[in-house]
Scaffold this motif. Structure first.
Motif, mmCIF file in Angstrom:
data_model
loop_
_atom_site.group_PDB
_atom_site.id
_atom_site.type_symbol
_atom_site.label_atom_id
_atom_site.label_comp_id
_atom_site.label_asym_id
_atom_site.label_seq_id
_atom_site.Cartn_x
_atom_site.Cartn_y
_atom_site.Cartn_z
ATOM 1 N N THR A 1 -5.867 -9.339 -0.190
ATOM 2 C CA THR A 1 -7.051 -8.480 -0.126
ATOM 3 C C THR A 1 -7.374 -8.047 1.299
ATOM 4 N N SER A 2 -6.566 -8.475 2.257
ATOM 5 C CA SER A 2 -6.753 -8.075 3.653
ATOM 6 C C SER A 2 -5.851 -6.881 3.953
ATOM 7 N N ALA A 3 -6.408 -5.879 4.590
ATOM 8 C CA ALA A 3 -5.630 -4.697 4.945
ATOM 9 C C ALA A 3 -5.938 -4.308 6.381
ATOM 10 N N PHE B 1 -4.005 0.678 -2.802
ATOM 11 C CA PHE B 1 -3.675 -0.720 -2.537
ATOM 12 C C PHE B 1 -3.391 -1.466 -3.832
ATOM 13 N N VAL C 1 0.869 -1.170 0.000
ATOM 14 C CA VAL C 1 0.000 0.000 0.000
ATOM 15 C C VAL C 1 0.906 1.220 0.000
ATOM 16 N N THR D 1 -1.326 -1.371 6.279
ATOM 17 C CA THR D 1 -0.591 -2.527 5.770
ATOM 18 C C THR D 1 -1.539 -3.338 4.901
ATOM 19 N N GLN D 2 -0.970 -4.193 4.059
ATOM 20 C CA GLN D 2 -1.788 -5.008 3.172
ATOM 21 C C GLN D 2 -1.137 -6.360 2.967
ATOM 22 N N THR E 1 -11.272 -5.272 4.000
ATOM 23 C CA THR E 1 -10.986 -5.947 2.741
ATOM 24 C C THR E 1 -10.827 -4.904 1.642
ATOM 25 N N VAL E 2 -9.771 -5.064 0.839
ATOM 26 C CA VAL E 2 -9.503 -4.142 -0.262
ATOM 27 C C VAL E 2 -9.348 -4.932 -1.562
#
Length: 158
Positions: A58-60, A157, A30, A54-55, A118-119
């Motif tokens: 797909t989890s941030a 992201f 990110v 942080t990433q 979720t991103v």
């Protein structure tokens, strides 16, 4: 002859390992990793706060910390239910939630997170237009909003 075979085998193994590492997918990133906002928390005050993102895939996660936004009273660790709503550049919002916080004495700077969300690749998220809602003891609700765009810019992201 035996030493030569061991040397060649070791070289081939090292080469294979290096090639595998070079072709392995990298961890998602990110940019920027941190940004600053000026938050207004109504009757609970406000001030400068730092958002750190942080990433992983797909989890941030996003953590908010501030020495200027202070705890109204002593709080136990993991006692604040927080929801950080970020505005997507493409429209809509993304929520980051959690109950992680350190123990804080009355008047200590506030820190919440990491809050998880979720991103998708390419998501551009901005605090301005969103909010941070903190529920303390299940009934005290503190809502903070950014007074202007975050600096140096939105989180993008991969």
């Amino acid at each position: 002859m035996r030493c030569k075979r061991l040397g060649i085998g070791a070289a081939l193994a090292a080469g294979t390992l290096a090639a595998g590492l070079a072709l392995a997918p990298g961890a998602a990133a990110v940019v920027p990793q941190s940004a600053t906002i000026i938050a207004d928390c109504g009757t609970y005050g406000g001030g400068e706060a730092t958002l750190t993102a942080t990433q992983t895939g797909t989890s941030a996660t996003i953590t908010l910390s501030s020495s200027e936004i202070t705890a109204p009273l002593a709080l136990d660790a993991d006692s604040i239910a927080s929801t950080l709503t970020m505005v997507k550049a493409s429209g809509g919002t993304t929520a980051f939630t959690g109950t992680k916080n350190p123990a804080m004495a009355a008047g200590d700077g506030v820190s919440v997170g990491p809050l998880t969300g979720t991103v998708a690749p390419g998501d551009s998220l901005e605090a301005f237009g969103g909010s941070l809602q903190m529920v303390i003891f299940g009934f005290i609700t503190v809502t903070c909003t950014a007074e202007e765009a975050q600096s140096p810019g939105p989180f993008v992201f991969e």
